[in-house]
Enzyme design. Structure first.
Site, PDB file in Angstrom:
ATOM      1  N   HIS A  74     -36.862  84.048  73.687  1.00 18.06           N
ATOM      2  CA  HIS A  74     -35.673  83.660  73.168  1.00 18.06           C
ATOM      3  C   HIS A  74     -35.337  84.323  71.585  1.00 18.06           C
ATOM      4  O   HIS A  74     -34.569  84.922  70.970  1.00 18.06           O
ATOM      5  CB  HIS A  74     -35.741  82.257  72.511  1.00 18.06           C
ATOM      6  CG  HIS A  74     -34.048  81.952  72.492  1.00 18.06           C
ATOM      7  ND1 HIS A  74     -32.740  82.353  72.554  1.00 18.06           N
ATOM      8  CD2 HIS A  74     -34.007  80.499  72.155  1.00 18.06           C
ATOM      9  CE1 HIS A  74     -31.712  81.633  72.147  1.00 18.06           C
ATOM     10  NE2 HIS A  74     -32.299  80.642  71.442  1.00 18.06           N
TER      11      HIS A  74
ATOM     12  N   ASP B 231     -29.770  86.731  70.619  1.00 15.79           N
ATOM     13  CA  ASP B 231     -29.951  85.794  72.108  1.00 15.79           C
ATOM     14  C   ASP B 231     -29.318  84.778  72.074  1.00 15.79           C
ATOM     15  O   ASP B 231     -28.973  83.793  71.839  1.00 15.79           O
ATOM     16  CB  ASP B 231     -31.256  86.204  72.383  1.00 15.79           C
ATOM     17  CG  ASP B 231     -31.854  85.626  73.014  1.00 15.79           C
ATOM     18  OD1 ASP B 231     -30.682  86.058  74.412  1.00 15.79           O
ATOM     19  OD2 ASP B 231     -32.560  84.688  73.815  1.00 15.79           O
TER      20      ASP B 231
ATOM     21  N   SER C 132     -28.882  82.529  68.485  1.00 15.32           N
ATOM     22  CA  SER C 132     -29.039  81.313  69.337  1.00 15.32           C
ATOM     23  C   SER C 132     -27.685  80.947  69.139  1.00 15.32           C
ATOM     24  O   SER C 132     -26.811  82.026  68.982  1.00 15.32           O
ATOM     25  CB  SER C 132     -30.110  80.885  69.252  1.00 15.32           C
ATOM     26  OG  SER C 132     -29.876  79.774  70.145  1.00 15.32           O
TER      27      SER C 132
END
Ligand SMILES: *[C@@H]1O[C@H](CO)[C@@H](O)[C@H](O)[C@H]1NC(C)=O
Ligand SMILES: *[C@@H]1O[C@H](CO)[C@@H](O)[C@H](O)[C@H]1NC(C)=O
Ligand SMILES: *[C@@H]1O[C@H](CO)[C@@H](O)[C@H](O)[C@H]1NC(C)=O
Length: 474
Positions: free
Chosen positions: A272, A195, A171
């Site tokens: 996610h 992601d 992330s």
């Protein structure tokens, strides 16, 4: 007195000698193991100045007990370290922590990496700077990168090569890694973004976000690009799983997203976090997760991208293989790759192209195509229009085409679709990408009437030795 004294002395000596002999391992009882920090809103408010970045080290010698890793670890004989300068180094960087809790998956990722490769795994713990207000966290990420670069510089002075570093950023951590890469002018070996975060980064300059110039090779996995993840390619290769937005097995309840800071959080970030779980699964090497280059997901689903010609026939694979297995040079940049996955580990799925050719219809219709094995079936609905006669679509199957026994077609026209009889000129299925000369399995010239499903047995159509080259763990 002296006898008692001597006994105690002897006892102390014995302990000293035995602990010396056992070395560092002996000191590592549970309490000695380092852990990621966590923070509470109260602590955060009281002392919001310092970032408190710290590093944890895991190697094959201390799989279950992380060591605190500091800049002094390499020189200070009182803090013996398992860090081995001649081994490659994996650096794990976590992302935003809404609630200030420590990321629970870090050790699992570290262990998966260590099972796959004998390396130093350094976990960057910046939970303190990564918590609560997202916009403030985004302000912190470059400072974290700067601090990491100081550590890398020091490791370099001790003999680590820049190309031996592989950052794995989750992330927001992907952009932290990207900025470390910027600071080293792209000379770091590899960055993998799981992601990579989207909010506040999609429109950002490449200087501010992960991009292919940040390392010699950058790969990214996208699983939530319509929400927490970024929708644009950021690496040399970008794997968009199931289109990169919604993952199979994750509930699609976007309306709860307002409640993101509350208990449903774990539920909402399913998409996610899928990138991480797929990556960990890929590290086991149980089955290959192959990406197929295509310009868009729609094109991919319509069966317009079936091979890896741009990569000289070798499709990129998720995992630790150098350059994802790409052998062409130079490696393309920002290449979008698509693949369909299943909803649970090991996530691999077979891609099957279904091609249907029909005679012209008077009215629209709908057919349901099912590929069946003894124990399971996968169906796909096709809307048939009066103006189109050739349909192509991609579907997935947990088993390879070789193991599929029957194909079934049902004319499922509801009251809206009045076509009573569909004449099929041909229906063909083939698996892709194909690593051998495989002819599609086709059935020609039949009718599918409403209320009378049609089915065909593939078993007798196959050449005798089948299912040899497909992915089975070796
Ligand atoms: C966590 O951070 C606090 C400072 O906020 C520090 O006092 C504490 O020692 C840290 N704990 C660990 C386990 O590193
Ligand atoms: C957070 O840290 C405190 C002490 O540093 C510890 O008592 C607590 O259990 C930790 N919470 C979690 C969820 O790890
Ligand atoms: C460090 O790694 C190298 C290369 O893998 C190995 O030959 C060497 O024995 C290691 N040193 C220690 C102290 O483990």
């Amino acid at each position: 007195m002296s006898q008692e004294h001597n006994r105690i002395l002897l006892w102390v000596l014995t302990i000293c000698i035995s602990s010396l002999a056992l070395g560092v391992e002996d000191r590592q009882t549970d309490e000695d193991c380092a852990d990621l920090n966590n923070t509470t809103w109260l602590e955060y408010r009281q002392q919001r100045v310092k970032l408190q970045v710290q590093y944890l080290l895991l190697t094959r010698r201390n799989l279950d007990c992380a060591q605190m890793f500091t800049q002094e670890s390499l020189t200070d004989a009182r803090q013996p370290t398992y860090f081995n300068i001649s081994r490659p180094t994996k650096v794990i960087v976590h992302g935003y922590r809404a609630m200030g809790s420590k990321p629970s998956w870090v050790k699992e990722l570290a262990r998966s990496l260590l099972r796959a490769q004998d390396a130093n795994v350094v976990v960057v713990d910046w939970v303190y700077g990564a918590s609560f207000a997202y916009n403030l966290v985004v302000e912190n990420y470059k400072e974290v990168a700067l601090q990491i670069s100081v550590l890398i510089n020091q490791l370099q002075e001790h003999g680590s090569k820049l190309e031996s570093f592989h950052f794995i950023g989750i992330s927001l951590g992907a952009h932290v890694a990207g900025f470390v890469g910027t600071l080293f002018e792209g000379k770091i070996g590899r960055i993998t973004g799981l992601d990579p975060a989207g909010p506040m980064f999609k429109g950002a300059d490449t200087f501010d976000r992960l991009d292919p110039s940040d390392a010699q090779f950058v790969d990214a996995i996208h699983t939530d690009s319509d929400y927490f993840g970024i929708s644009i390619p950021v690496g040399h290769v970008d794997f968009f799983l199931n289109g990169g937005k919604d993952q199979t097995g994750c509930a699609r309840s976007r309306f709860v997203s307002i409640l993101v800071y509350f208990p449903v959080y774990g539920y909402v970030i399913c998409d996610h976090m899928r990138a991480l779980h797929v990556y960990m699964s890929a590290l086991t090497g149980l089955c290959p997760l192959i990406g197929i280059p295509c310009t868009s997901y729609e094109d991919f689903l319509n069966g317009n991208c079936l091979d890896c010609g741009v990569f000289a026939g070798t499709c990129p694979t998720i995992g630790l293989t150098e350059n994802c297995g790409i052998t062409v040079s130079p490696v393309p940049k920002e290449q979008k790759l698509f693949l369909l996955t299943s909803s649970s580990p090991p996530f691999c799925s077979h891609h099957i192209l279904l091609k249907l050719e029909i005679s012209r219809l008077d009215k629209s219709a709908e057919v349901e195509v099912t590929l069946r094995t003894e124990s399971l079936g996968r169906e796909q609905r096709l809307r048939l229009r009066t103006d189109t006669m050739v349909y192509k679509t991609v579907l997935t199957h947990p088993l390879s085409l070789c193991e599929i026994q029957t194909i079934e077609l049902k004319n499922t026209g509801a009251w809206l679709y009045r076509q009573a009889d569909v004449h099929v000129k041909s229906v063909c299925v083939s698996e892709f990408p194909s690593n051998r000369k495989e002819v599609p399995l086709c059935v020609n010239n039949f009718h599918v009437r409403r209320g009378a499903p049609w089915s065909h047995d593939f078993v007798q159509m196959r050449p005798a030795p089948c299912c040899q080259t497909d992915f089975h763990p070796t």
